[in-house]
Design a protein around this motif. Structure first.
Motif, PDB file in Angstrom:
ATOM      1  N   SER A   1      -6.871  32.239 -10.248  1.00 39.15           N
ATOM      2  CA  SER A   1      -6.636  30.862  -9.825  1.00 39.15           C
ATOM      3  C   SER A   1      -5.207  30.449 -10.181  1.00 39.15           C
ATOM      4  CB  SER A   1      -7.646  29.924 -10.487  1.00 39.15           C
ATOM      5  OG  SER A   1      -7.458  29.919 -11.890  1.00 39.15           O
ATOM      6  N   LEU A   2      -4.809  29.263  -9.731  1.00 39.34           N
ATOM      7  CA  LEU A   2      -3.465  28.750  -9.977  1.00 39.34           C
ATOM      8  C   LEU A   2      -3.459  27.709 -11.086  1.00 39.34           C
ATOM      9  CD1 LEU A   2      -2.156  28.191  -6.346  1.00 39.34           C
ATOM     10  CD2 LEU A   2      -1.374  29.907  -7.970  1.00 39.34           C
ATOM     11  N   SER A   3      -2.405  27.724 -11.881  1.00 39.68           N
ATOM     12  CA  SER A   3      -2.202  26.663 -12.860  1.00 39.68           C
ATOM     13  C   SER A   3      -1.761  25.404 -12.116  1.00 39.68           C
ATOM     14  CB  SER A   3      -1.098  27.064 -13.848  1.00 39.68           C
ATOM     15  OG  SER A   3       0.167  27.098 -13.184  1.00 39.68           O
ATOM     16  N   ALA A   4      -1.746  24.289 -12.816  1.00 46.32           N
ATOM     17  CA  ALA A   4      -1.156  23.081 -12.247  1.00 46.32           C
ATOM     18  C   ALA A   4       0.339  23.349 -12.068  1.00 46.32           C
ATOM     19  CB  ALA A   4      -1.377  21.902 -13.178  1.00 46.32           C
ATOM     20  N   PRO A   5       0.941  22.804 -11.023  1.00 42.90           N
ATOM     21  CA  PRO A   5       2.370  23.060 -10.816  1.00 42.90           C
ATOM     22  C   PRO A   5       3.209  22.338 -11.867  1.00 42.90           C
ATOM     23  CG  PRO A   5       1.586  21.471  -9.228  1.00 42.90           C
ATOM     24  CD  PRO A   5       0.388  21.948  -9.992  1.00 42.90           C
ATOM     25  N   ARG A   6       4.330  22.950 -12.196  1.00 45.23           N
ATOM     26  CA  ARG A   6       5.290  22.270 -13.064  1.00 45.23           C
ATOM     27  C   ARG A   6       6.647  22.302 -12.368  1.00 45.23           C
ATOM     28  NH1 ARG A   6       4.395  27.146 -15.277  1.00 45.23           N
ATOM     29  NH2 ARG A   6       6.204  28.433 -15.769  1.00 45.23           N
ATOM     30  N   GLU A   7       7.399  21.257 -12.555  1.00 45.76           N
ATOM     31  CA  GLU A   7       8.682  21.132 -11.877  1.00 45.76           C
ATOM     32  C   GLU A   7       9.801  21.622 -12.785  1.00 45.76           C
ATOM     33  OE1 GLU A   7      11.379  17.579  -9.967  1.00 45.76           O
ATOM     34  OE2 GLU A   7       9.209  17.386  -9.923  1.00 45.76           O
ATOM     35  N   GLU A   8      10.703  22.403 -12.202  1.00 45.49           N
ATOM     36  CA  GLU A   8      11.885  22.878 -12.900  1.00 45.49           C
ATOM     37  C   GLU A   8      13.100  22.517 -12.063  1.00 45.49           C
ATOM     38  OE1 GLU A   8      11.528  27.066 -13.681  1.00 45.49           O
ATOM     39  OE2 GLU A   8       9.828  26.785 -15.047  1.00 45.49           O
ATOM     40  N   PRO A   9      14.258  22.272 -12.705  1.00 43.08           N
ATOM     41  CA  PRO A   9      15.445  21.952 -11.908  1.00 43.08           C
ATOM     42  C   PRO A   9      15.920  23.155 -11.124  1.00 43.08           C
ATOM     43  CG  PRO A   9      15.994  22.169 -14.240  1.00 43.08           C
ATOM     44  CD  PRO A   9      14.499  22.275 -14.135  1.00 43.08           C
ATOM     45  N   LEU A  10      16.614  22.872 -10.028  1.00 39.19           N
ATOM     46  CA  LEU A  10      17.202  23.943  -9.235  1.00 39.19           C
ATOM     47  C   LEU A  10      18.272  24.638 -10.057  1.00 39.19           C
ATOM     48  CD1 LEU A  10      17.699  22.333  -5.712  1.00 39.19           C
ATOM     49  CD2 LEU A  10      16.258  24.281  -6.257  1.00 39.19           C
ATOM     50  N   PRO A  11      18.407  25.955  -9.924  1.00 44.29           N
ATOM     51  CA  PRO A  11      19.499  26.634 -10.623  1.00 44.29           C
ATOM     52  C   PRO A  11      20.840  26.169 -10.065  1.00 44.29           C
ATOM     53  CG  PRO A  11      18.280  28.177  -9.245  1.00 44.29           C
ATOM     54  CD  PRO A  11      17.579  26.859  -9.166  1.00 44.29           C
TER      55      PRO A  11
ATOM     56  N   VAL B   1       8.141  27.641  -5.586  1.00 38.24           N
ATOM     57  CA  VAL B   1       8.352  26.982  -4.300  1.00 38.24           C
ATOM     58  C   VAL B   1       9.619  26.147  -4.441  1.00 38.24           C
ATOM     59  CG1 VAL B   1       7.422  25.405  -2.571  1.00 38.24           C
ATOM     60  CG2 VAL B   1       5.865  26.885  -3.863  1.00 38.24           C
ATOM     61  N   THR B   2      10.640  26.531  -3.693  1.00 45.90           N
ATOM     62  CA  THR B   2      11.927  25.843  -3.755  1.00 45.90           C
ATOM     63  C   THR B   2      12.042  24.919  -2.562  1.00 45.90           C
ATOM     64  OG1 THR B   2      12.890  27.809  -4.749  1.00 45.90           O
ATOM     65  CG2 THR B   2      14.420  26.181  -3.879  1.00 45.90           C
ATOM     66  N   GLY B   3      12.476  23.709  -2.817  1.00 46.62           N
ATOM     67  CA  GLY B   3      12.669  22.764  -1.734  1.00 46.62           C
ATOM     68  C   GLY B   3      13.316  21.497  -2.240  1.00 46.62           C
ATOM     69  N   GLY B   4      14.169  20.932  -1.427  1.00 46.27           N
ATOM     70  CA  GLY B   4      14.804  19.685  -1.802  1.00 46.27           C
ATOM     71  C   GLY B   4      15.645  19.815  -3.057  1.00 46.27           C
ATOM     72  N   SER B   5      15.247  19.124  -4.108  1.00 49.81           N
ATOM     73  CA  SER B   5      16.047  19.087  -5.328  1.00 49.81           C
ATOM     74  C   SER B   5      15.358  19.715  -6.530  1.00 49.81           C
ATOM     75  CB  SER B   5      16.400  17.637  -5.643  1.00 49.81           C
ATOM     76  OG  SER B   5      15.197  16.909  -5.832  1.00 49.81           O
ATOM     77  N   ALA B   6      14.258  20.408  -6.324  1.00 52.68           N
ATOM     78  CA  ALA B   6      13.537  20.978  -7.470  1.00 52.68           C
ATOM     79  C   ALA B   6      12.814  22.253  -7.076  1.00 52.68           C
ATOM     80  CB  ALA B   6      12.533  19.968  -8.023  1.00 52.68           C
ATOM     81  N   VAL B   7      12.335  22.935  -8.101  1.00 54.28           N
ATOM     82  CA  VAL B   7      11.529  24.138  -7.930  1.00 54.28           C
ATOM     83  C   VAL B   7      10.168  23.848  -8.554  1.00 54.28           C
ATOM     84  CG1 VAL B   7      11.269  26.561  -8.583  1.00 54.28           C
ATOM     85  CG2 VAL B   7      13.525  25.671  -8.021  1.00 54.28           C
ATOM     86  N   MET B   8       9.100  24.080  -7.792  1.00 52.87           N
ATOM     87  CA  MET B   8       7.753  23.948  -8.329  1.00 52.87           C
ATOM     88  C   MET B   8       7.274  25.336  -8.714  1.00 52.87           C
ATOM     89  SD  MET B   8       7.330  20.740  -8.221  1.00 52.87           S
ATOM     90  CE  MET B   8       5.627  20.541  -8.635  1.00 52.87           C
ATOM     91  N   VAL B   9       6.743  25.472  -9.923  1.00 51.66           N
ATOM     92  CA  VAL B   9       6.319  26.770 -10.433  1.00 51.66           C
ATOM     93  C   VAL B   9       4.812  26.753 -10.647  1.00 51.66           C
ATOM     94  CG1 VAL B   9       6.556  28.424 -12.319  1.00 51.66           C
ATOM     95  CG2 VAL B   9       8.543  27.117 -11.557  1.00 51.66           C
TER      96      VAL B   9
END
Length: 116
Positions: free
Chosen positions: A103-113, A87-95
């Motif tokens: 089921s889904l894992s907990a989200p982790r934040e990654e920097p935008l490319p 999920v891309t938005g604002g200044s980061a990507v949530m994976v």
């Protein structure tokens, strides 16, 4: 008499309710049993879209719904492989990783490319 009240009530429920203005769904690559659904649920309270995103694992009565979240206008959710949603938005990507049970894992934040 009921018709006279029906139209205004229908309008008010549209304006203040959670009506979906747009809807998109996409199966995971090679996994038709996993579907990413994105719906604009802003209704009448906002001119900007508000996206409700969820993963549906399985099908029929046994399908499970997993919330990816609710994001404002600039967010975009996509499959980044058969077991990964970004999920891309604002200044980061949530994976989010999709686990073996669907089921889904907990989200982790990654920097935008970096932009080219």
């Amino acid at each position: 008499m009921a018709l006279g009240f029906g139209a205004p009530l229908a309008f008010l429920s549209y304006v203040f309710g959670e009506s979906e203005r747009s809807f998109h769904q996409e199966a995971a690559p090679g996994r038709p049993d996993r579907v990413l659904m994105v719906a604009d649920v802003a209704g009448g309270f906002s001119v900007d879209p508000v996206y409700r995103m969820e993963l549906v694992s399985g099908s029929g009565w046994s399908a499970r719904h997993w919330s990816v979240g609710v994001r404002w206008k600039s967010s975009r959710a996509v499959w980044d492989g058969p077991d990964r949603i970004t999920v891309t938005g604002g200044s980061a990507v949530m994976v989010f990783d999709v686990l073996a049970d669907g089921s889904l894992s907990a989200p982790r934040e990654e920097p935008l490319p970096p932009k080219h």
